[in-house]
Write a protein that holds these residues in place. Structure first.
Motif, PDB file in Angstrom:
ATOM      1  N   GLU A   1       0.838  -1.200   0.000  1.00  0.00           N
ATOM      2  CA  GLU A   1       0.000   0.000   0.000  1.00  0.00           C
ATOM      3  C   GLU A   1       0.874   1.252   0.000  1.00  0.00           C
TER       4      GLU A   1
ATOM      5  N   ILE B   1       3.964   1.554  -1.130  1.00  0.00           N
ATOM      6  CA  ILE B   1       4.645   1.712  -2.413  1.00  0.00           C
ATOM      7  C   ILE B   1       3.674   2.178  -3.491  1.00  0.00           C
ATOM      8  N   SER B   2       2.467   1.615  -3.484  1.00  0.00           N
ATOM      9  CA  SER B   2       1.607   1.929  -4.618  1.00  0.00           C
ATOM     10  C   SER B   2       0.810   3.204  -4.459  1.00  0.00           C
ATOM     11  N   CYS B   3       0.622   3.718  -3.217  1.00  0.00           N
ATOM     12  CA  CYS B   3      -0.133   4.970  -3.200  1.00  0.00           C
ATOM     13  C   CYS B   3       0.317   6.092  -2.274  1.00  0.00           C
ATOM     14  N   TYR B   4       1.369   5.938  -1.497  1.00  0.00           N
ATOM     15  CA  TYR B   4       1.739   7.048  -0.610  1.00  0.00           C
ATOM     16  C   TYR B   4       2.533   8.120  -1.356  1.00  0.00           C
TER      17      TYR B   4
END
Lengths: 296, 296, 296, 296, 296, 296
Positions: free
Chosen positions: F147, F149-152
């Protein structure tokens, strides 16, 4: 080469190419608000028409019985809008150049014709259904109607032809020719939009077929690749140029078959049920139910 | 199938396909900075050329007399840039592989040739104007010059040919062939860029026409679909392979007409004003003003 | 036209076009998760195949010996994925409609076939290498293998044919036909995927060539533009429709040459080393090493 | 979930969402020929404006002194065309809904305003040149004017603001707000197009800056990130809603600096040369050349 | 640098970056058929949702009362399809890695949740209608509901939030966070999808607003730019890391206003009707109808 | 407005905007072969870097252990090529204008730097791995590394920063600033590429964070949204402009936490383990392990 030379050649070329004398007859001046017909939009129009006529085979829609009405509704609306614009562009392309944008009369005419075309789509679909049947019955290699619809070039050519022909009949200039040339480029089949063609028509393979503007073709006719239905010669006017608008292409009655690379020329009548063999040159009437093969 | 089997087959296939032995003659190794000619860029080059030669008919520009010089200036500059890159790519494609990037000499040559081509555009336009006239006069179905320019395949084929021919004359390798094959794919008309063709040239319908590399065609010549101007046979070298570079295709003098699907083969001369009928096979010289039709 | 009239015509047309009766046989209902084969994805599959078979000539990759294995690895993986999906779509297109999505059995079958095709790519490349050689040797105008690979239509047609033929052999429905029609549209060469063709095969120019589904072609065969290898007539079933699946196209043994626009029809055998002249119509067996030219 | 349930929920939801009662105030009905303003076209308008104002920094053009006039000519013409359409869309968006397409009067007005905006571009460029200078002088980390132009968010925000402000002044509804929100989204700087801002204006970093609609900002003003120039409170009408159109945001005279995250609220005047420290809350007038810092 | 050095560095770097040890925790291994959630598809999902909720304002459709049902039908169907795929991707992203593709159970769950979300769209629209009303009433500069819908960032952020919140409530992992981060990037407003927010909610300007995961916000609440509703501190576990899942953000009752850059921290309750001034730091409960301003 | 007026205004505006005097300092003249850095290519460079550093999370690749080496190989090669071009563009942008294209020395330098950056990617990945860990540990709402890596947004900002910082260190002009502004626009986090930042660094939410060019940040530091690490004032030169290149931003030692909207200004040192509360203004050194909160 020095930068100065470069700039000199560049500037001189731009000047020459912008010179009105050099542009005579080759320059389409746009009046504001009157765009040229667009090949790209006409492609979308054909794609939409294919989606509407053969739902589920073209476009990215995953239509099913639950949702088909929604899809057809949206596609019809968009088709009408795009077609209205293109018909308008066609009308403006050919109307006399007075330096002013086309008036509202042209816009109204375009919208009316577009709606008439939309209203004829159910009939176009039902004629194309007979063409699919003819292609299936005529090719031992065909496995299903679905295969015919999704990959046979004749169907692509006939969708374009049947739409272009309606537009031609409705008096739209230029657009029908562009649509038929799109199919010509894609399939190698060149059908003039003014030609008249009955139901259950099919062409096998198709590359190189030419069907001239004043051809009249009956029902259940089948052509093979390379067949020309052309003009033999055209009467010339006093300037030595061909006179436009004279009936000069063949009439093929019902149930005629023309094999590959045959050439049929002139305003002759090929009677019902005739068969013309491959690589033949026909320039005279054929009585019904006669056959003509190469003597070799 | 297990994941292990899958991985095994995948890896083995990648290995086989990366094996230099398997790649012999099929692998174009790029040297840094020397890209391959790009079909996509060459398409843009042709689109730009069409926009410059026939302003207002192609591209999305809404050019008019107020702004034509701006448009032609921008298009010429971009054409020159893209063409320089592609000519460079063509030169690098064929120059001897020494493992080093091409030196500046090639880049200078490319820029000079590109500029020479640009400088010839006014002449190319004025020749194409005669082709438009010929197509209009030759087709009773044509309604206007505008219709010819915007949808006749012969004009598309001739824009490509006339540009490709100039590039060929200027010594550019490969690029002219790619440009002529682009037109071949789009129109079914295959004109070798080395062929020589006079003014007022036209082809009706066009699909299947072949014009060989050593053809010489005069002025006011008209061909129909399916016409081949080809080689009859080629002398073989000691290995049984054709000897390259020998004149082997027909010469058509001024005012010749060749009807559909006729085949004219070998280094023969078709004299001024000759007419060759449809589906004919011609392999011998024809005297001026003679006609040859099928006996049927 | 009033808005009310407009709405009326629009609504009525949508209703007619959504009417199940009007759609009979023309409507491809999608079941969830079973998409239609996609022309766009199949084009990417062909582009990937070209990149893998002729590295450096197609695609935007700037592959070299340092990196070729990486590129082939990535391309093979993507090819396998896309092909699996399309084969699945082909299987679903033709499997009996029970209203349920295809079960996992179909998915497994698709993945296995896709992997088999991938495993055959090295062999496909090595056959295509012979085709490149044949095209180069057969055309005095060709300058290099690179020119053949990057612009000769016959190579484009044969990449599609040789892949489509493998898929056909592996039992994939529909997809092979779509792939061969893509090449037909691009090159004017129509090769049925079921035809059998040996190595060192070439076609010059190509527009208008037709090779039927049951043709058997040996090694070192050369065709010219406009050649038809077709069926003479087909036996009809009790309903008057052609019986599907009967051998009906010619057999060409090794080393045969067929010149432009010749038409060869029926299940006849053209013996090893035969030469068939241009514009000829052949419907009977030819003994090995015989020649047949037009009498004119 | 069964297919029947699925179809039921889908159909019911479509019905509810198409219900006019559910759509009240949320549904923009298009009249034929009156499209909505397009975010995508407005982005192209901004890109064109950047290309015209800072030639060579934006767009893909490789402009130089030889060709700059061609590029600016083409870009100005396209800008005028696109802008005319968008202004027309803005005018139609807000004009009273009578069920009929806008008349020609609106179209004429749109074209005139568009041309007026074009005519002001030289002035806009020269003001933006002062903003570039201010940004360069105000940031010790800046290396060159080129760096400011090509990557500082304040310049992106000010190009949009200065164009949007002119359009606002010329009476165009909606479009200026969309343009300023585009910059807000890209840079985090929210300048209302109605605000008045002098020359040599700059904002460092910029994220979180808010400049309200009735702000008046002098010359040589500098803001830092997070600064709010907002309204303190608004008088309510008899329904408890804010009264529109009252001057409610600060006036900043020349040479004012406001440091990061300071909040300046209400129709107060910050005198010439004032400095407001970071994280300060200012709601009263400041005399010229005074400073206010946080007490901590 | 020599080619050998280059190849060495390249190969070594590829090796290091492919080393499993280097990839620990950073590598998302795909199982066949289980793709990752796609930002691009989620953007299309949001665009479709905007088109459905506010017909005519978003997308390129020119919807009107005649055709709205068709458009909503097509959009709902596509939304359902895309959303099912993305929910499936979210479920697979977080489900335990056993090396096998997800079973049908996950697919069924995804389809059911997707349909539930679709079924809630009418309610989502009616809540968003109250947000539009609140934004209009709260901004004296707003001219019309249409302006609010088409360009106010708060509406973009709330469409994403209200959809993401429903998906979160329905138990979908990851997808809601990606959707809320899309709005965060576009508008600078960061609302955690787990937060609970009543009707008639609005945020002015918005950049820098943060609303934490366990916030509970009543009806008629208004925030300004830069407001943080955050956590004060979090209890640590035995390893010194924050314990997940504890209520740690503020509760704002109905009718609260928080001015710009105020920071409200911890599980405190801000009573009905409270007003919090700009740049304030609040860490304790506020009784209903109290106000807190900066003392300066 | 008459056509004449229109043409007059158009022409005059083009003239004014093409006037060299009006363009002073705002016009980037391209020398042949020296293109400007391209935002679009730099975006692809960042996308490639994300794909290489976090395989499987970005890009459309469905990488797995079988194929990861192929993917990383292809991506590294493309990254190297694109980066070489962009570094070259950056070098040319700033090198003295002599009217000639950059010599080969610049090209060699660009290729060498690009390769050095590639060689540092393993180290960049391993530092970013610590940042992912810090973000996960610091946010009770985070569910998984995936999570993060993909959206922060912090990870997006730090990928750009860590690459831009290496390029800055390697002496590349302009490009690092463009890369950091891309992250600024996407996330609202503005980190100057010259800043020095240790491992395990994280920023919560992020919008409005500013980290100045001469900041030095230790390990395990955490910032919240709206934090400014800025300059207090800058010494002016004799012309009243800021002197460039002086250390003017804070030093944060290891384990420092700065809460939301705090402003830390000037070349001060915040000692190891310090905590700075929200909305605070800090302009003096803080001893290790001290805390500073707002007095309210």
């Amino acid at each position: 080469m020095s930068n100065t030379d470069f700039a000199h050649i560049l500037t001189r070329t731009v000047d020459e190419l912008s010179d009105p004398a050099s542009l005579k007859g080759l320059f389409h001046q746009h009046r504001e608000g009157n765009p040229l017909p667009s090949g790209k939009v006409l492609e979308e129009i054909i794609d939409l028409s294919r989606s509407i006529i053969f739902p589920g085979y073209f476009g990215k829609s995953s239509v099913n019985t639950r949702t088909i009405r929604y899809h057809i509704g949206v596609n019809i609306e968009r088709l009408h809008k795009l077609l209205t614009d293109q018909i308008m562009a066609g009308l403006c392309f050919t109307c006399p150049k007075t330096g002013e944008p086309c008036t509202g009369a042209c816009a109204n005419k375009a919208e009316t014709i577009s709606l008439q075309l939309v209203g004829r789509l159910p009939q176009i679909r039902s004629t194309l259904a007979t063409d699919v049947e003819a292609a299936y019955n005529g090719d031992p290699a065909a496995q299903s109607y679905g295969e015919i619809i999704s990959c046979y070039p004749v169907i692509k050519a006939l969708v374009n032809y049947r739409i272009a022909h309606e537009l031609h009949t409705l008096g739209v200039p230029l657009i029908p020719r562009i649509i038929s040339e799109m199919a010509h480029s894609e399939t190698g089949i060149d059908i003039h939009p003014a030609a008249q063609i009955g139901h259950h028509f099919t062409i096998d393979h198709g590359t190189g077929v030419v069907i001239g503007a004043t051809c009249i073709i009956g029902n259940n006719v089948k052509l093979y690749q390379g067949v020309t239905l052309g003009a033999k010669s055209f009467p010339l006017d006093e300037n030595g140029n061909p006179i436009k608008g004279i009936a000069r292409h063949p009439i093929l009655e019902d149930d005629v078959i023309v094999y590959s690379n045959a050439t049929v020329l002139g305003r002759i009548t090929i009677g019902r049920g005739c068969i013309i063999g491959a690589n033949i040159w026909v320039t005279e009437d054929m009585k019904p139910n006669t056959k003509k093969y190469k003597k070799e």
